[in-house]
Design a protein around this motif. Structure first.
Motif, PDB file in Angstrom:
ATOM      1  N   VAL A   1       9.386   3.608 -10.269  1.00  0.00           N
ATOM      2  CA  VAL A   1      10.379   4.323 -11.713  1.00  0.00           C
ATOM      3  C   VAL A   1       9.539   5.234 -11.817  1.00  0.00           C
ATOM      4  CG1 VAL A   1      10.193   3.925 -13.610  1.00  0.00           C
ATOM      5  CG2 VAL A   1      10.556   2.017 -12.559  1.00  0.00           C
ATOM      6  N   PHE A   2      10.825   6.525 -11.630  1.00  0.00           N
ATOM      7  CA  PHE A   2      10.594   7.815 -11.891  1.00  0.00           C
ATOM      8  C   PHE A   2      10.849   8.336 -12.958  1.00  0.00           C
ATOM      9  CE2 PHE A   2      10.925   7.482  -7.152  1.00  0.00           C
ATOM     10  CZ  PHE A   2       9.577   7.075  -7.022  1.00  0.00           C
ATOM     11  N   LEU A   3       9.945   8.843 -13.672  1.00  0.00           N
ATOM     12  CA  LEU A   3      10.627   9.818 -15.050  1.00  0.00           C
ATOM     13  C   LEU A   3      10.070  10.954 -15.061  1.00  0.00           C
ATOM     14  CD1 LEU A   3       8.350   6.514 -16.986  1.00  0.00           C
ATOM     15  CD2 LEU A   3      11.145   6.694 -16.192  1.00  0.00           C
TER      16      LEU A   3
ATOM     17  N   LYS B   1       0.592  -0.736  -0.873  1.00  0.00           N
ATOM     18  CA  LYS B   1      -0.158  -0.031  -0.053  1.00  0.00           C
ATOM     19  C   LYS B   1       1.082   0.951   0.476  1.00  0.00           C
ATOM     20  CE  LYS B   1      -4.054   2.270   2.333  1.00  0.00           C
ATOM     21  NZ  LYS B   1      -5.176   2.194   1.937  1.00  0.00           N
ATOM     22  N   GLU B   2       1.425   1.375   0.827  1.00  0.00           N
ATOM     23  CA  GLU B   2       2.523   2.388   0.957  1.00  0.00           C
ATOM     24  C   GLU B   2       3.367   3.153  -0.557  1.00  0.00           C
ATOM     25  OE1 GLU B   2       5.393  -1.256   2.569  1.00  0.00           O
ATOM     26  OE2 GLU B   2       3.360  -0.838   2.676  1.00  0.00           O
ATOM     27  N   SER B   3       3.890   2.170  -1.532  1.00  0.00           N
ATOM     28  CA  SER B   3       4.320   2.185  -2.296  1.00  0.00           C
ATOM     29  C   SER B   3       3.249   2.546  -3.568  1.00  0.00           C
ATOM     30  CB  SER B   3       5.421   1.400  -3.052  1.00  0.00           C
ATOM     31  OG  SER B   3       6.173   0.696  -2.290  1.00  0.00           O
ATOM     32  N   ARG B   4       1.847   2.320  -3.458  1.00  0.00           N
ATOM     33  CA  ARG B   4       0.561   2.538  -4.546  1.00  0.00           C
ATOM     34  C   ARG B   4       0.538   4.280  -4.202  1.00  0.00           C
ATOM     35  NH1 ARG B   4      -1.240  -2.054  -2.336  1.00  0.00           N
ATOM     36  NH2 ARG B   4      -3.403  -0.896  -1.382  1.00  0.00           N
ATOM     37  N   HIS B   5       0.488   5.299  -5.453  1.00  0.00           N
ATOM     38  CA  HIS B   5       0.196   6.483  -5.907  1.00  0.00           C
ATOM     39  C   HIS B   5      -0.768   6.593  -6.469  1.00  0.00           C
ATOM     40  CE1 HIS B   5       4.055   6.280  -2.687  1.00  0.00           C
ATOM     41  NE2 HIS B   5       4.621   5.764  -4.235  1.00  0.00           N
TER      42      HIS B   5
ATOM     43  N   ARG C   1       9.897   9.157  -2.369  1.00  0.00           N
ATOM     44  CA  ARG C   1      11.085   8.889  -1.991  1.00  0.00           C
ATOM     45  C   ARG C   1      11.934   7.555  -2.659  1.00  0.00           C
ATOM     46  NH1 ARG C   1      11.392  12.883  -0.363  1.00  0.00           N
ATOM     47  NH2 ARG C   1      10.696  13.500   1.732  1.00  0.00           N
ATOM     48  N   ALA C   2      13.105   7.180  -2.454  1.00  0.00           N
ATOM     49  CA  ALA C   2      13.622   6.073  -3.632  1.00  0.00           C
ATOM     50  C   ALA C   2      13.092   5.109  -2.795  1.00  0.00           C
ATOM     51  CB  ALA C   2      15.118   5.620  -3.554  1.00  0.00           C
TER      52      ALA C   2
END
Length: 154
Positions: free
Chosen positions: A145-147, A30-34, A139-140
């Motif tokens: 994946v950040f684009l 959950k903490e990784s779903r934005h 945060r990392a």
């Protein structure tokens, strides 16, 4: 296909948003779903569009303004009935054009790192998005994946 501002009270839009959020649940903690939920999409810094094929909702996409010249692509989704018909590409092109007209010069996004998101990675790469460090409040995270890409003024 017609792209216009989305109605967050339309039951078809709400149903597709719930489908979107449910499909993301097994992909990461959950903490990784934005992805934004309905209340998040109603925020003052959000612009939201729907793609319509006649009366059928084909998909939606949202932009979040981060700074005067930086925005984020948020919560893109194509309806299952319209997959592989160019809906996401049209929505993304619309958002890029909108940001250019609004004076935004940088457009970024966060998406999942799992195989589930491979089609999204391909779409974003085809529009010139490249890897970048986390931006905004991110945060990392090995699940993300950040684009980013620059946006030329019209």
């Amino acid at each position: 296909m017609d792209i216009r501002p989305g109605d967050l009270n339309d039951p078809r839009v709400i149903a597709l948003l719930h489908e979107h959020l449910a499909s993301l649940a097994p992909t990461a903690p959950k903490e990784s779903r934005h992805a934004l939920d309905l209340s998040g999409l109603r925020g003052p810094d959000i612009r939201f569009w729907c793609a319509w094929d006649g009366e059928a909702l084909a998909g939606f996409g949202a932009l979040k303004r981060l700074e005067a010249t930086h925005a984020e692509v948020k919560s893109m989704r194509t309806a299952a009935s319209h997959l592989r018909r160019g809906v996401a590409a049209r929505l993304l092109a619309h958002m890029i054009d909108t940001t250019a007209r609004d004076g935004i010069t940088r457009l970024s996004l966060e998406t999942g790192s799992m195989a589930f998101f491979a089609p999204a990675h391909q779409l974003y790469a085809s529009f010139g998005f490249v890897p970048c460090p986390p931006f905004g409040d991110y945060r990392a995270d090995p699940n993300s994946v950040f684009l980013t890409r620059t946006v030329d003024r019209p």
